[in-house]
Design a protein around this motif. Structure first.
Motif, PDB file in Angstrom:
ATOM      1  N   TRP A 170      16.651 -81.258 -23.107  1.00  0.00           N
ATOM      2  CA  TRP A 170      14.803 -80.495 -23.077  1.00  0.00           C
ATOM      3  C   TRP A 170      14.420 -80.207 -24.989  1.00  0.00           C
ATOM      4  N   LYS A 171      15.067 -80.034 -25.679  1.00  0.00           N
ATOM      5  CA  LYS A 171      15.136 -80.131 -27.159  1.00  0.00           C
ATOM      6  C   LYS A 171      14.450 -80.711 -27.869  1.00  0.00           C
ATOM      7  N   GLN A 172      15.392 -82.219 -27.209  1.00  0.00           N
ATOM      8  CA  GLN A 172      15.041 -83.524 -28.323  1.00  0.00           C
ATOM      9  C   GLN A 172      13.112 -83.645 -27.591  1.00  0.00           C
ATOM     10  N   ASN A 173      12.512 -83.475 -25.955  1.00  0.00           N
ATOM     11  CA  ASN A 173      12.030 -83.260 -25.651  1.00  0.00           C
ATOM     12  C   ASN A 173      10.662 -82.412 -26.639  1.00  0.00           C
ATOM     13  N   ILE A 174      11.301 -81.637 -26.669  1.00  0.00           N
ATOM     14  CA  ILE A 174       9.573 -80.319 -27.785  1.00  0.00           C
ATOM     15  C   ILE A 174      10.048 -81.163 -29.338  1.00  0.00           C
ATOM     16  N   GLU A 175      10.931 -81.341 -29.772  1.00  0.00           N
ATOM     17  CA  GLU A 175      11.261 -81.460 -31.460  1.00  0.00           C
ATOM     18  C   GLU A 175      10.513 -83.003 -31.334  1.00  0.00           C
ATOM     19  N   LYS A 176       9.841 -83.783 -30.127  1.00  0.00           N
ATOM     20  CA  LYS A 176       9.709 -85.505 -30.061  1.00  0.00           C
ATOM     21  C   LYS A 176       7.969 -84.623 -30.456  1.00  0.00           C
ATOM     22  N   ALA A 177       7.354 -84.254 -29.675  1.00  0.00           N
ATOM     23  CA  ALA A 177       6.773 -83.626 -29.732  1.00  0.00           C
ATOM     24  C   ALA A 177       5.740 -82.530 -30.737  1.00  0.00           C
ATOM     25  N   LEU A 178       7.286 -81.824 -31.410  1.00  0.00           N
ATOM     26  CA  LEU A 178       6.596 -80.860 -32.601  1.00  0.00           C
ATOM     27  C   LEU A 178       6.068 -82.164 -33.826  1.00  0.00           C
ATOM     28  N   SER A 179       6.798 -83.204 -33.882  1.00  0.00           N
ATOM     29  CA  SER A 179       6.890 -84.265 -34.793  1.00  0.00           C
ATOM     30  C   SER A 179       5.410 -84.971 -35.055  1.00  0.00           C
ATOM     31  N   PHE A 180       4.564 -84.592 -34.073  1.00  0.00           N
ATOM     32  CA  PHE A 180       2.909 -85.569 -33.974  1.00  0.00           C
ATOM     33  C   PHE A 180       2.052 -84.107 -34.184  1.00  0.00           C
ATOM     34  N   GLY A 181       3.166 -82.802 -34.937  1.00  0.00           N
ATOM     35  CA  GLY A 181       1.659 -81.809 -35.470  1.00  0.00           C
ATOM     36  C   GLY A 181       0.717 -81.469 -34.336  1.00  0.00           C
ATOM     37  N   ILE A 182       1.072 -81.835 -32.924  1.00  0.00           N
ATOM     38  CA  ILE A 182      -0.083 -81.584 -31.976  1.00  0.00           C
ATOM     39  C   ILE A 182      -0.446 -79.961 -31.668  1.00  0.00           C
ATOM     40  N   PRO A 183      -0.958 -79.768 -32.017  1.00  0.00           N
ATOM     41  CA  PRO A 183      -1.478 -77.806 -32.089  1.00  0.00           C
ATOM     42  C   PRO A 183      -1.582 -77.189 -30.913  1.00  0.00           C
ATOM     43  N   HIS A 184      -1.353 -77.922 -29.479  1.00  0.00           N
ATOM     44  CA  HIS A 184      -1.419 -77.310 -28.319  1.00  0.00           C
ATOM     45  C   HIS A 184      -0.510 -78.158 -27.243  1.00  0.00           C
ATOM     46  N   ILE A 185       0.123 -77.211 -26.409  1.00  0.00           N
ATOM     47  CA  ILE A 185       1.226 -78.047 -25.786  1.00  0.00           C
ATOM     48  C   ILE A 185       1.055 -76.768 -24.135  1.00  0.00           C
ATOM     49  N   SER A 186       0.643 -77.861 -23.355  1.00  0.00           N
ATOM     50  CA  SER A 186       1.249 -77.296 -21.989  1.00  0.00           C
ATOM     51  C   SER A 186       2.207 -77.711 -21.022  1.00  0.00           C
ATOM     52  N   SER A 187       3.044 -76.609 -20.418  1.00  0.00           N
ATOM     53  CA  SER A 187       4.256 -77.308 -20.237  1.00  0.00           C
ATOM     54  C   SER A 187       4.842 -76.959 -19.176  1.00  0.00           C
ATOM     55  N   TYR A 188       5.224 -77.133 -17.670  1.00  0.00           N
ATOM     56  CA  TYR A 188       5.393 -76.779 -16.451  1.00  0.00           C
ATOM     57  C   TYR A 188       6.693 -76.945 -15.788  1.00  0.00           C
ATOM     58  N   ALA A 189       7.211 -76.127 -15.166  1.00  0.00           N
ATOM     59  CA  ALA A 189       8.435 -76.342 -14.788  1.00  0.00           C
ATOM     60  C   ALA A 189       7.997 -77.698 -13.315  1.00  0.00           C
ATOM     61  N   LEU A 190       8.890 -77.996 -12.924  1.00  0.00           N
ATOM     62  CA  LEU A 190       8.725 -79.173 -11.840  1.00  0.00           C
ATOM     63  C   LEU A 190       9.044 -78.905 -10.360  1.00  0.00           C
ATOM     64  N   THR A 191       7.415 -78.857  -9.793  1.00  0.00           N
ATOM     65  CA  THR A 191       7.976 -78.091  -8.622  1.00  0.00           C
ATOM     66  C   THR A 191       7.876 -78.898  -7.303  1.00  0.00           C
ATOM     67  N   VAL A 192       8.076 -78.785  -6.638  1.00  0.00           N
ATOM     68  CA  VAL A 192       7.766 -79.736  -4.996  1.00  0.00           C
ATOM     69  C   VAL A 192       7.284 -79.483  -3.815  1.00  0.00           C
ATOM     70  N   GLU A 193       6.482 -79.905  -4.139  1.00  0.00           N
ATOM     71  CA  GLU A 193       4.821 -79.345  -3.246  1.00  0.00           C
ATOM     72  C   GLU A 193       5.559 -80.312  -1.731  1.00  0.00           C
ATOM     73  N   PRO A 194       4.869 -80.054  -0.489  1.00  0.00           N
ATOM     74  CA  PRO A 194       4.943 -80.816   0.297  1.00  0.00           C
ATOM     75  C   PRO A 194       4.594 -81.376   0.372  1.00  0.00           C
ATOM     76  N   LYS A 195       4.594 -82.738   1.057  1.00  0.00           N
ATOM     77  CA  LYS A 195       3.929 -84.026   2.043  1.00  0.00           C
ATOM     78  C   LYS A 195       3.906 -84.776   0.504  1.00  0.00           C
ATOM     79  N   THR A 196       4.214 -84.324  -1.118  1.00  0.00           N
ATOM     80  CA  THR A 196       4.141 -85.445  -1.454  1.00  0.00           C
ATOM     81  C   THR A 196       5.900 -86.249  -1.368  1.00  0.00           C
ATOM     82  N   ALA A 197       5.808 -87.251  -2.432  1.00  0.00           N
ATOM     83  CA  ALA A 197       7.061 -88.458  -2.881  1.00  0.00           C
ATOM     84  C   ALA A 197       8.251 -87.376  -3.130  1.00  0.00           C
ATOM     85  N   LEU A 198       7.759 -86.589  -4.366  1.00  0.00           N
ATOM     86  CA  LEU A 198       8.789 -86.503  -4.658  1.00  0.00           C
ATOM     87  C   LEU A 198       9.667 -85.159  -3.217  1.00  0.00           C
ATOM     88  N   LYS A 199       9.456 -84.724  -2.923  1.00  0.00           N
ATOM     89  CA  LYS A 199       9.612 -84.042  -1.148  1.00  0.00           C
ATOM     90  C   LYS A 199      10.394 -84.199  -0.560  1.00  0.00           C
TER      91      LYS A 199
END
Length: 382
Positions: A175-204
């Motif tokens: 997870w730290k490597q994911n964030i470091e990779k994102a930071l390496s591009f100098g992006i000024p905004h990051i939205s980040s969400y926990a993976l949630t399991v919604e009913p009726k999805t393929a993930l469920k």
């Protein structure tokens, strides 16, 4: 008036975790674009604008969400932006955001978009690792994710990316490597969400079949703490529970929602809010088009009670750096609501999960990950 949200209900393929409204068939795309433009025109009276010459109420943001708005051609995007300008008074320098997937952002496409009125890209990266992308059933790979960011940062200053944490099997180091990779591009905004399991999805279905492990709340909380610490150490402001921006790069569109500004939602399943009522369009592409063709808005409207508005303010306020103003609670909702809030909040204040400073109620750093649960405990049930 704050903004206009335009829901583009098409995707190339279905991500396993997604429960938003979309279709993977593009057959009705042209009809849909015409219907969206027509709804934009039909809804203009709601903004208090009787004609486009009025400038006392302005559209400050236009947001293309979905679905995958980047499946539209540049001509279709320009056509819809023009429909907004024709029917509303638009601020001099509005924030115009396009949600996009890396597989749609070739060098040629990015250059094309940079010449349009789009001035902000929100790119659905989700992860820089192939195994995560495959598990989520994303349409892009890691190489495309990195290549599109290299190109996008050449032409766009205002870029946001999405990242998902709490993915089964993702270590803290990964997870730290994911964030470091994102930071390496100098992006000024990051939205980040926990993976949630919604009913009726393929993930469920995959979890129920034992093919994928269920996300672990403790792991997600560890990832959240790592995210906050790393981004704040790199100059990001944690201005909303899932959103981090450099100074002057907060999403104006999303901030409008959290600050209770009015907005109009265009397209199937899109929601609108005018301060006293909420409405939502039918989540069905053919029925939406048919209704708009017949000059009927395919929506339902709910008038919000005082308790509804109090609950919404608690939920949005606690999620942001602006917090919940105790003075506003008393002046807008009355002393009974303030007394109730303070009574419900007391245990969280005692446990150092909430704090009060300058009459503003906010989660502490310790309480941030638990914000949604705390907020729901402060609600008034009708």
């Amino acid at each position: 008036m704050s903004g206009i949200y335009i829901h583009i209900p098409f995707c190339k393929q279905a991500c396993h975790y997604c429960d938003f409204h979309f279709s993977t068939s593009m057959k009705k795309k042209e009809e849909m674009v015409l219907a969206l433009a027509k709804e934009i025109k039909m809804r203009k009276s709601e903004s208090g604008l009787l004609d486009s010459a009025r400038s006392d109420i302005e559209i400050e943001t236009i947001y293309f969400g979905g679905g995958t708005p980047s499946v539209l051609t540049s001509e279709e995007i320009d056509f819809l932006i023009a429909a907004v300008y024709e029917n509303y008074s638009v601020a001099e320098n509005p924030e115009i955001t396009l949600e996009a997937n890396p597989d749609d952002l070739s060098s040629e496409r990015i250059l094309e978009l940079s010449k349009s009125k789009i001035n902000r890209l929100s790119i659905g990266i989700q992860s820089f690792f192939e195994d995560d992308l495959r598990m989520m059933n994303r349409a892009h790979n890691s190489e495309e994710a990195q290549k599109c960011l290299q190109e996008a940062t050449r032409y766009f200053d205002n870029i946001s990316i999405d990242l998902i944490y709490g993915v089964p099997g993702m270590s803290n180091e990964k997870w730290k490597q994911n964030i470091e990779k994102a930071l390496s591009f100098g992006i000024p905004h990051i939205s980040s969400y926990a993976l949630t399991v919604e009913p009726k999805t393929a993930l469920k279905k995959l979890i129920d079949a034992g093919k994928i492990a269920e996300p672990n709340d403790e792991v997600a909380q560890e990832h959240f703490v790592i995210l906050v610490d790393m981004l704040e150490a790199n100059g990001f402001i944690h201005y909303e529970l899932s959103n981090f921006g450099k100074d002057k790069y907060f999403s104006k569109n999303n901030s409008g929602y959290w600050l209770g500004k009015k907005y109009i939602g265009i397209g199937p399943s899109a929601h609108s809010y005018d301060g006293v009522s909420r409405s939502w369009n039918i989540a069905n592409n053919p029925l939406y088009i048919k209704s708009i063709d017949a000059d009927k808005l395919p929506n339902e409207i709910e008038i919000l009670s005082v308790s509804d508005r109090y609950n919404e303010y608690i939920m949005t306020g606690l999620r942001t750096i602006w917090g919940v103003s105790l003075e506003r609670i008393e002046s807008e909702f009355g002393k009974t609501y303030l007394d109730y809030l303070m009574k419900q909040a007391q245990k969280y204040l005692n446990d150092d999960l909430l704090s009060i400073e300058n009459a503003i109620l906010k989660p502490t750093k310790k309480g941030k990950f638990l914000t949604d649960g705390i907020a729901s405990d402060l609600f008034i049930l009708n």
